[in-house]
Every structure is written in structure tokens, then in C-alpha cells.
Motif scaffolding. Structure first.
Motif, PDB file in Angstrom:
ATOM      1  N   LEU A 225      65.860  48.834  63.561  1.00 36.34           N
ATOM      2  CA  LEU A 225      64.947  49.308  64.603  1.00 36.34           C
ATOM      3  C   LEU A 225      65.599  49.229  65.970  1.00 36.34           C
ATOM      4  O   LEU A 225      65.529  50.185  66.766  1.00 36.34           O
ATOM      5  N   ASP A 226      66.252  48.126  66.265  1.00 37.17           N
ATOM      6  CA  ASP A 226      66.891  47.937  67.574  1.00 37.17           C
ATOM      7  C   ASP A 226      67.986  48.966  67.809  1.00 37.17           C
ATOM      8  O   ASP A 226      68.080  49.566  68.885  1.00 37.17           O
ATOM      9  N   CYS A 228      68.321  51.933  66.384  1.00 32.21           N
ATOM     10  CA  CYS A 228      67.767  53.283  66.487  1.00 32.21           C
ATOM     11  C   CYS A 228      67.123  53.532  67.849  1.00 32.21           C
ATOM     12  O   CYS A 228      67.035  54.674  68.306  1.00 32.21           O
ATOM     13  N   ARG A 229      66.667  52.474  68.491  1.00 27.26           N
ATOM     14  CA  ARG A 229      66.084  52.633  69.820  1.00 27.26           C
ATOM     15  C   ARG A 229      67.150  52.764  70.903  1.00 27.26           C
ATOM     16  O   ARG A 229      66.829  53.137  72.038  1.00 27.26           O
ATOM     17  N   VAL A 248      60.411  52.057  59.598  1.00 28.66           N
ATOM     18  CA  VAL A 248      61.259  51.624  60.711  1.00 28.66           C
ATOM     19  C   VAL A 248      61.670  52.820  61.563  1.00 28.66           C
ATOM     20  O   VAL A 248      61.616  52.774  62.804  1.00 28.66           O
ATOM     21  N   LEU A 249      62.082  53.914  60.921  1.00 30.27           N
ATOM     22  CA  LEU A 249      62.513  55.094  61.672  1.00 30.27           C
ATOM     23  C   LEU A 249      61.354  55.680  62.477  1.00 30.27           C
ATOM     24  O   LEU A 249      61.542  56.146  63.604  1.00 30.27           O
ATOM     25  N   GLU A 251      58.773  53.943  63.658  1.00 33.01           N
ATOM     26  CA  GLU A 251      58.522  53.024  64.772  1.00 33.01           C
ATOM     27  C   GLU A 251      59.565  53.192  65.868  1.00 33.01           C
ATOM     28  O   GLU A 251      59.278  53.033  67.055  1.00 33.01           O
ATOM     29  N   ALA A 252      60.798  53.552  65.446  1.00 33.96           N
ATOM     30  CA  ALA A 252      61.892  53.686  66.416  1.00 33.96           C
ATOM     31  C   ALA A 252      61.705  54.869  67.359  1.00 33.96           C
ATOM     32  O   ALA A 252      62.340  54.929  68.411  1.00 33.96           O
ATOM     33  N   ASN A 254      59.269  55.386  69.233  1.00 33.71           N
ATOM     34  CA  ASN A 254      58.912  54.641  70.452  1.00 33.71           C
ATOM     35  C   ASN A 254      58.445  55.564  71.575  1.00 33.71           C
ATOM     36  O   ASN A 254      58.900  55.461  72.712  1.00 33.71           O
ATOM     37  N   GLY A 258      63.099  56.385  71.711  1.00 33.23           N
ATOM     38  CA  GLY A 258      64.091  56.048  70.691  1.00 33.23           C
ATOM     39  C   GLY A 258      65.038  57.197  70.404  1.00 33.23           C
ATOM     40  O   GLY A 258      64.873  58.318  70.887  1.00 33.23           O
TER      41      GLY A 258
END
Length: 588
Positions: A225-226, A228-229, A248-249, A251-252, A254, A258
Motif C-alpha cells: 500500500l505504501d 503504491c501511494r 490494497v490496490l 485503497e492505494a 487514495n 495514489g
């Protein structure tokens, strides 16, 4: 029919490859890669879809108590229909194309985790890096690929780095057992990094079932996640089947902050795209992310295009390690000793092949659309597709007739580069089709196709050469099974590129004819008939059958045979094939 439930991608979600190449040239250091099972297809490792059909086959065979040889071709549509009907009738398994298919079928086939590890271990044993892995290792060495994620369990990427770099000491590898290695290296910007989301195949934390995937290691997810952001992501060979990774992708994204260098998802023309994946790209694009699908035929072909486009790699020559530890020696193949070397192969060396083809600049779709047009217009052209345009052998007037209404802009020439023959490229496909048609015309056998396989049948066509040697070796060339199904001796034809040359592979087989209306018990009887006919073919008889087929195709000559197709006012194809098989050893 199975495999037709395919959701089309809208034009606003797709990006052409040339545009991606220009973007990647400027953003390479800020774009990570995520590799799925499709990236290891050329390394002879099953993809997730391949494994799903394998699981279905094992469940079916164990329930019916039938041998593996009875269901040998899992890519056959009729076989898939039988397996899918069995699975659907049980009411226990996900429906076709359900995103849970892989995990649930794997767990149903092998409930014990140690058996799943053994399965994966056996599947990847002996795998070697493909062209794409080697190309990516070169990009890593040039600091053009800093972070690579993968859902795979194999070690072909590490092997590629060892080959290109001469060591793996500079590569940071982390899996579910050591996720902190990834976070530390990323924080310290110690490149390159290779992160295994599902674990290493030797790891005790190998994850591949629904329950295991659902509790994907939180620390590894947080790292993904980190990154990808803060970086872009290019995805190749991955279907988006795992909900934990897809979450996760998503959420990324953002809110559009992201994936600052883009989200590029490579797909093949024939791939089935899951709704969740299409939703991810749509939502990312709507949020302002440079997100899109990019169509590419294969992982190897994609990286061949990248390597040739980037200024710092365009002159790079990539050699695949297919020679083993024994260096090949030149032999006089025109004759051989009565004492047989220890292993005979079924490979005939192609001593010359076309180096130039016609390049047609026009607006037409992929290989399937090209073939449909050739069939519709009853054209004799041989044609294939690459990103630059249509490759063709044949008369220029015929090219204009076939592609004239597809906004044909120009006719040019295209060089066949040897490195493009090392994988399933448009050039290799074109040469294969031209060679097999040339062999058909030379031998008089009718060329048969079944999916991606090509055959000569003993009962097909009007053979130009004597079949007596083949008939002596097999006794009967054709007949009917006990269930009344027609069968015939046949040989499968393949084209391969190994040890810096092309080879024609001739593989004797037994074919049985049946269609969608054939009862299941008759199909099972056919598979058993094939197995019984082949099982007793030991070395001497197999040797005689191979000799019989080579003589049936080329005659009794042991000199190089020249064959090909005419080009008229365009470009034709000329091949030289030596009808003497290669051997793995020498008589000293």
C-alpha cells in the motif's frame, strides 16, 4: 462453449503500447512491476487458469477412477465442457470465471497445506528464466526497474538476476516470512527489490487458498500500500483474482493521490477480465489516476518491445540459457553410425529460413481478426500481427485485395531478428505458419489444426512419398475404436528456437475423432484406446515410427530439403530443413 464469457474493455480504459513506451521511458525509475503467473508461462510454469483446469481434472479423475492419460489435453474445449459439467453438477464449487475458483479448487483438491506445497514444488522444478525475465533483470541492472512485486512462488526472476548480474547479492528478496526486509530496503532506497506476496515455494507461509489469501500478511500489505501511494505500477501476467491484493490496490487510489506515475495493467486480447479488475481501473481513472489497460500478447513480447525502444537498451542482445552444461558440437548430420547415440531427439534442424517479411501498415485488429479475414476472402496469404502492423508472405496485389479496405497506408519490409524467435512472437508465428504450409505442399499431407496444435494425419491428403515404412512400424494407419469412432496415426508439428537455431519437432501421436455430441463414455473409451496404442511403443518401435514419419514427409533423402511458398510481386518464404534428427550425445 467455454471461454466465451469475456467482458470487452471500453476504449477510454485502454492505452496503445507505443504511448505506454514513451511514458515508461520518462517514468521507469518511478514505476514498479507486479508479475503474475502469466509472466512465467514461457518458463513452462502453469498459470492460474492452467492450474484451475488441472484441479478440475484431478477431482474428476479421482471421482471417476480413470487415468491421467484419459484427459491429457486440458486446453481442449470439449474436455473443458466435460470437466465443468462435472464440477457444476456437484454443487460444491464456484462457477466458471468466479474469482474464487483458483483458491477453492486448490483447497478442494489438496486440503493439506503440505500437499499444496508439494504440488507447487513439482510444478516449478526445472523452470528457467524466459526472455522477459532476462530483459527485466537488465532493466534492474540499469536502474530502470527498482521494485518488482510478484504473486508467483518460483525463483526464475532470481535466476535471471544471477545470470545478468553474476550474483544476487545486490537483490533484496523478501516474502511472507521476512516482510521487514522489503520495508527496510525500501526505506533505505536500496534497489533493486523483489517482493513475493504469496511466499516462496519453500516457505512455510506459502499462501494459496481462500482462507490463507484472506489473511494475507498485514505487514506485507502495508508495504504494498505504501509503495503504491508513492510510485506507479505496471502489472503483467496477473488476472486480479486475489481479493486481498485487489483491496490494497483499490485503497492505494487514495482519492487520486495514489499511483503518481500511473497504473498500467497489461492484458492479452483473448484474456477474460474480471469485473473487479475493470472496476479498479475505472475507479482509479475516475479519481484522476493515469490508469488504463494496455494490450500485449505476452510477457516476453512486451519486454522485447521495451528493450528495443529504450535508448540505453536498444542494442542489447539477450541470450537465453538453453544449452545446459554441454556445449553443442558441429556434426556431419548427413549420415550416422549404426551404433545409436544414447538419446535421439525428434528435432530436425532448419538450416535456413526467411530473414525478411512484408510489413503492412493498416488498421486491423489482432491475429484472430486477420485469420478471419483471410478465411472469408479465401486468401493464400500467410499473415501475423505485431505492434508495427501486419507481417505477411505473399503477393503484394493479394495484400492490397485483403487489407485495402482496412485503411492500408503502406507496404514496407521488416527484418526477422533472431531474438524475436526465442519466444512466441508475431515473427515466430508467421514463420511457423509458412513452414507448415510449405511442408504440407511438399509432402502432400493435409494440415490439420486443433486449437494451437498442428498435425499431419496418415489418412489426410494425398501423400507424395511412400508410407510403407510408417505402416510397417505401426501396422495399421487408421481405423475405428470399439465405440465406432474414427482414428488415425498422426504427427504433431512444432517450431522451436534453441541453441541459436530453429528446429522442426515431429511428434508421432494417435488421434481419435469425436464432436460435442459424442457420449462421455465413448470419449473415455477413445482416450483409453489412445493410451493402449501408445503405451507399448518402446525405443525400437518409437524409433521406427519416427523414421517412418520423416520418410513420409521428406522422402528417403538425407540431404537438406528446400521448400517454401511463392511471393509473386511481394515476399515469399524459403526454408531448408535437414531430415536427420539431432542427438543428445556423440559416438566416440
Amino acid at each position: 462453449m467455454l471461454g466465451t464469457q469475456k467482458q470487452e474493455l471500453s476504449a477510454d480504459l485502454t492505452l496503445d503500447l507505443p504511448t505506454f513506451l514513451r511514458k515508461f521511458e520518462q517514468r521507469a525509475e518511478g514505476v514498479m512491476w507486479l508479475l503474475g503467473a502469466g509472466a512465467s508461462r514461457a518458463s513452462n510454469i502453469k498459470t492460474a487458469d492452467d492450474m484451475i483446469w488441472d484441479f478440475k481434472s484431478r477431482l474428476y479423475r479421482s471421482a471417476k477412477q480413470i487415468p491421467a492419460s484419459a484427459i491429457s489435453n486440458l486446453s481442449d474445449a470439449r474436455t473443458q465442457e466435460i470437466l465443468q459439467k462435472f464440477c457444476d453438477d456437484t454443487g460444491q464449487y464456484p462457477r466458471l470465471w468466479d474469482e474464487a475458483e483458483y483458491a477453492e479448487y486448490f483447497e478442494a483438491t489438496y486440503p493439506d497445506a503440505q500437499d499444496r506445497r508439494r504440488y507447487i514444488d513439482g510444478m516449478i522444478r526445472g523452470a528457467k528464466p524466459s526472455y522477459g525475465h532476462m530483459a527485466l533483470a537488465h532493466l534492474m541492472k540499469r536502474d530502470r526497474a527498482r521494485v518488482i512485486w510478484t504473486t508467483n512462488f518460483d525463483r526464475v526472476m532470481e535466476d535471471a538476476v544471477a545470470n545478468v548480474w553474476g550474483t544476487t547479492t545486490e537483490l533484496t528478496v523478501g516474502d511472507l516470512g521476512e516482510p521487514e526486509r522489503i520495508s527496510t530496503a525500501y526505506a533505505q532506497q536500496r534497489w533493486p527489490i523483489y517482493a513475493k506476496l504469496h511466499g516462496d515455494f519453500q516457505s512455510e507461509k506459502l499462501k494459496n487458498t481462500s482462507g490463507e489469501l484472506a489473511i494475507q500478511d498485514k505487514q506485507m500489505r502495508d508495504i504494498l500500500l505504501d509503495t503504491c501511494r508513492n510510485l506507479g505500477l505496471a502489472v503483467s501476467g496477473y488476472s486480479g483474482r486475489d481479493s486481498s491484493i485487489m483491496a490494497v490496490l483499490r485503497e492505494a487510489i487514495n482519492g487520486g493521490k495514489g499511483f503518481p506515475n500511473g497504473l498500467f495493467w497489461f492484458v492479452r486480447e483473448t484474456d477474460h477480465q474480471y469485473p473487479e479488475l475493470i472496476g479498479l481501473i475505472s475507479d482509479a481513472k475516475a479519481a484522476g489516476v493515469d490508469a488504463c489497460f494496455v494490450k500485449a500478447e505476452s510477457f516476453d513480447e512486451l519486454f522485447s518491445d521495451i528493450i528495443r525502444y529504450l535508448p540505453d537498451t536498444e542494442d542489447l542482445t539477450i541470450q537465453l540459457d538453453d544449452k545446459g552444461k554441454i556445449a553443442p558440437r558441429k556434426l556431419d548430420l548427413s549420415s550416422r553410425s549404426p551404433s545409436v547415440p544414447f538419446v535421439r531427439t525428434n528435432a530436425l534442424p532448419i538450416t535456413d529460413y526467411p530473414k525478411t517479411v512484408r510489413l503492412v501498415d493498416c488498421e486491423i485488429g489482432g491475429a484472430r481478426e486477420i485469420q478471419e479475414r483471410l478465411n472469408e476472402l479465401d486468401s493464400s496469404l500467410i499473415a501475423s500481427r505485431i505492434k508495427k502492423g501486419v507481417l505477411a508472405f505473399g503477393d503484394d496485389g493479394e495484400i492490397r485485395r485483403v487489407f485495402g479496405d482496412a485503411n492500408l497506408r503502406s507496404l514496407d519490409t521488416h527484418s526477422v531478428i533472431a531474438e524475436r524467435l526465442a519466444f512466441e512472437s508475431g515473427e515466430r508465428s508467421l514463420l511457423r505458419d509458412a513452414l507448415f504450409r510449405s511442408l504440407s505442399m511438399h509432402s502432400g499431407f493435409e494440415l490439420h489444426r486443433a486449437g494451437h496444435r498442428h498435425y499431419f494425419r496418415a489418412d489426410g491428403g494425398q501423400p507424395s512419398f511412400d508410407l510403407s515404412a510408417l505402416q510397417t512400424a505401426v501396422q495399421l494407419l487408421n481405423g475405428t475404436t470399439s465405440a465406432g469412432l474414427p482414428w488415425s496415426e498422426a504427427c504433431q508439428l512444432r517450431l522451436d528456437y534453441k541453441m541459436d537455431r530453429l528446429w522442426l519437432l515431429v511428434s508421432p501421436v494417435v488421434l481419435v475423432d469425436f464432436d460435442d455430441g459424442t457420449p462421455d463414455d465413448a470419449k473415455a473409451d477413445a482416450k483409453e484406446f489412445q493410451r493402449e496404442r501408445r503405451v507399448r511403443r518402446y525405443n525400437l518401435q518409437s524409433n521406427s515410427i519416427l523414421d517412418g514419419w520423416i520418410q513420409a514427409i521428406f522422402g528417403t533423402t538425407r540431404d537438406a530439403v528446400t521448400l517454401g511458398i511463392e511471393g509473386g510481386t511481394g515476399i515469399g518464404a524459403r526454408f531448408e530443413v535437414l531430415p536427420v534428427t539431432a542427438f543428445s550425445g556423440l559416438q566416440l
